[in-house]
Design a protein around this motif. Structure first.
Motif, PDB file in Angstrom:
ATOM      1  N   VAL A  83       0.811  -1.262   0.371  1.00  0.00           N
ATOM      2  CA  VAL A  83       0.353   0.055  -0.149  1.00  0.00           C
ATOM      3  C   VAL A  83       0.925   1.556  -0.222  1.00  0.00           C
ATOM      4  O   VAL A  83       0.855   2.210  -1.166  1.00  0.00           O
ATOM      5  N   TYR A  84       1.882   1.634   1.034  1.00  0.00           N
ATOM      6  CA  TYR A  84       2.852   2.399   0.827  1.00  0.00           C
ATOM      7  C   TYR A  84       3.933   2.251  -0.448  1.00  0.00           C
ATOM      8  O   TYR A  84       3.971   3.802  -0.804  1.00  0.00           O
ATOM      9  N   SER A  85       3.925   1.394  -0.944  1.00  0.00           N
ATOM     10  CA  SER A  85       4.407   1.671  -2.044  1.00  0.00           C
ATOM     11  C   SER A  85       4.355   2.207  -2.886  1.00  0.00           C
ATOM     12  O   SER A  85       4.498   3.724  -3.890  1.00  0.00           O
ATOM     13  N   VAL A  86       2.901   1.781  -3.343  1.00  0.00           N
ATOM     14  CA  VAL A  86       2.255   2.794  -4.276  1.00  0.00           C
ATOM     15  C   VAL A  86       1.927   3.461  -4.502  1.00  0.00           C
ATOM     16  O   VAL A  86       1.243   4.926  -4.979  1.00  0.00           O
ATOM     17  N   TRP A  87       1.206   4.546  -2.765  1.00  0.00           N
ATOM     18  CA  TRP A  87       1.234   5.446  -2.793  1.00  0.00           C
ATOM     19  C   TRP A  87       2.229   6.826  -2.980  1.00  0.00           C
ATOM     20  O   TRP A  87       2.015   7.758  -3.325  1.00  0.00           O
ATOM     21  N   ILE A  88       3.599   6.113  -2.805  1.00  0.00           N
ATOM     22  CA  ILE A  88       4.431   6.926  -2.436  1.00  0.00           C
ATOM     23  C   ILE A  88       4.291   7.004  -4.122  1.00  0.00           C
ATOM     24  O   ILE A  88       4.854   7.925  -4.657  1.00  0.00           O
ATOM     25  N   SER A  89       4.414   5.592  -4.815  1.00  0.00           N
ATOM     26  CA  SER A  89       5.186   6.106  -6.329  1.00  0.00           C
ATOM     27  C   SER A  89       3.851   6.692  -6.819  1.00  0.00           C
ATOM     28  O   SER A  89       4.191   8.005  -7.875  1.00  0.00           O
ATOM     29  N   MET A  90       2.593   6.834  -6.438  1.00  0.00           N
ATOM     30  CA  MET A  90       1.650   7.816  -7.354  1.00  0.00           C
ATOM     31  C   MET A  90       2.058   9.107  -6.759  1.00  0.00           C
ATOM     32  O   MET A  90       1.854  10.153  -7.882  1.00  0.00           O
ATOM     33  N   ILE A  91       2.300   9.431  -5.934  1.00  0.00           N
ATOM     34  CA  ILE A  91       2.389  11.107  -5.400  1.00  0.00           C
ATOM     35  C   ILE A  91       4.189  11.750  -6.137  1.00  0.00           C
ATOM     36  O   ILE A  91       4.242  12.354  -6.851  1.00  0.00           O
ATOM     37  N   ILE A  92       4.802  10.457  -6.648  1.00  0.00           N
ATOM     38  CA  ILE A  92       6.145  10.850  -7.011  1.00  0.00           C
ATOM     39  C   ILE A  92       5.774  10.834  -9.005  1.00  0.00           C
ATOM     40  O   ILE A  92       6.843  12.085  -9.107  1.00  0.00           O
ATOM     41  N   SER A  93       5.016  10.266  -9.223  1.00  0.00           N
ATOM     42  CA  SER A  93       3.965  10.398 -10.082  1.00  0.00           C
ATOM     43  C   SER A  93       3.649  11.172 -10.921  1.00  0.00           C
ATOM     44  O   SER A  93       4.352  11.995 -11.578  1.00  0.00           O
TER      45      SER A  93
END
Length: 291
Positions: free
Chosen positions: A155-165
Motif C-alpha cells: 500500500v505504501y509503495s503504491v502511494w509513494i509511487s503515485m505521489i512521485i509520478s
C-alpha cells in the motif's frame, strides 16, 4: 513480441513509438543504441532471476528499462528480489566503464561514445527513482518489507509511487508553462501514474498471491531455523485484519488474548492462512473460527 532463448520479449507501445519516432527523425543509430542499452539492462534482471530459479513468463521492454513478469510474486525472499532489482542498474556501470576505456583508446566515434555514456547514465539513474515499477521502486518496496507488514508495504509503495509520478507530471507542466517542450517527461510521468493506479486497484490480488505463496516461504524460513514473530490480537479481531499484520520475512505465532490480557490461545500462522484460503469468512473473528 519475440521469443529468444526460451523467453518472451514484449515491446511496450511507448517503447515502439519512441523507436519509430527516432527512426523517422533521422536518429536511427541513437534508437538502436537505446534499444541495446535497455535490452542489456533487462538481461541483467533476467539472468539474476533465472539464477534464483524464478519462472519468468515474459520480459516487457520499456523506454527506460523493462519489467519481468514472473510467477513468484510475493513468494520469494526479499533478498532475492533486491538482488534481481539492482542487477539491471548494475549493467550500466560496466557499460559506462567500457565506453570510457574505448573512447580513451580512440576506438570508434567520440560523439557516439558520449551519447552512449549519457544514455546509460540517464536510464540507470532514472530507474533508481523510488517509483514502481522502476527498479528503485522495487528496492524501496523490499526495504519497507523489513520494517512493516506485507500489506502495508504494498500500500505504501503504491502511494509513494503515485505521489512521485504526480510530481514528475507537475514538473513537466511547469516546464511547458515556461516555453519548454518536455513531452518525454510528461508521457513517462503519465505512464507511471497510470501503472500505479492500476497497481493500487490490484492490491487485493497482490496480497492474495502473497498468501498463496506463504506456505512455501514459511517452509523456507522454518528449514533454516527462525525466530517466531508474535502477533497479539484480541478475540474480536477478524481473520482478514490479522492476515494484514503478517510480515514477509517473519514467521508468526498469533496470541489471542481476552479483555484482561490473558492468553486464550496460540495459533500458528498456517492455521489462519489455510482457513482464509479454504474459504472461511474473512470478516469473522479469529476466536469464532479457531477457538
Amino acid at each position: 513480441m519475440i521469443k529468444w532463448a526460451g523467453t518472451k520479449y514484449r515491446f511496450h507501445p511507448l517503447f515502439t513509438l519512441i523507436m519509430i519516432g527516432c527512426a523517422i527523425t533521422g536518429y536511427f543509430l541513437e534508437a538502436i543504441t537505446l534499444f541495446g542499452i535497455v535490452l542489456i539492462h533487462e538481461l541483467g534482471h533476467l539472468t539474476a532471476a533465472k539464477g534464483f530459479g524464478w519462472r519468468v513468463q515474459e520480459v516487457q521492454l520499456l523506454p527506460f528499462g523493462g519489467v519481468l513478469i514472473v510467477d513468484e510474486l510475493g513468494s520469494t525472499s526479499t533478498r532475492e528480489e533486491l538482488i534481481v532489482a539492482i542487477a539491471g542498474p548494475l549493467q550500466h556501470v560496466w557499460m559506462i566503464l567500457l565506453a570510457l576505456i574505448l573512447k580513451s583508446l580512440d576506438i570508434g566515434s567520440g560523439n557516439w561514445w558520449d551519447y552512449f555514456i549519457e544514455a546509460n547514465l540517464m536510464i540507470g539513474l532514472f530507474n533508481l527513482i523510488p517509483v514502481m515499477p522502476l527498479d528503485g521502486g522495487k528496492i524501496m518496496q523490499g526495504l519497507l518489507g523489513y520494517i512493516m507488514s506485507f500489506h502495508n508495504t504494498i500500500v505504501y509503495s503504491v502511494w509513494i509511487s503515485m505521489i512521485i509520478s504526480l510530481s514528475i507530471i507537475v514538473m513537466a507542466i511547469i516546464q511547458l508553462v515556461h516555453g519548454q517542450l518536455p513531452i518525454n517527461i510528461l508521457v513517462i510521468g503519465l505512464f507511471l501514474l497510470v501503472s500505479n493506479w492500476y497497481a493500487y486497484r490490484q492490491i487485493p490480488y497482490h496480497f492474495l498471491r502473497f498468501l498463496m505463496g506463504r506456505g512455501l516461504r514459511v517452509g523456507q524460513l522454518l528449514s533454516r531455523g527462525t525466530r517466531a514473530q508474535p502477533i497479539v490480537i484480541t478475540k474480536q479481531l477478524t481473520m482478514a485484519e490479522t492476515l494484514k499484520l503478517f510480515m514477509r520475512e517473519r514467521y508468526h505465532l498469533i496470541y489471542v488474548v481476552n479483555e484482561a490480557g490473558r492468553i486464550q490461545a496460540v495459533l500458528p500462522e498456517q492455521q489462519i492462512v489455510g482457513g482464509y484460503l479454504d474459504g472461511k469468512k474473512p470478516g469473522s473473528a479469529v476466536s469464532d473460527l479457531f477457538m
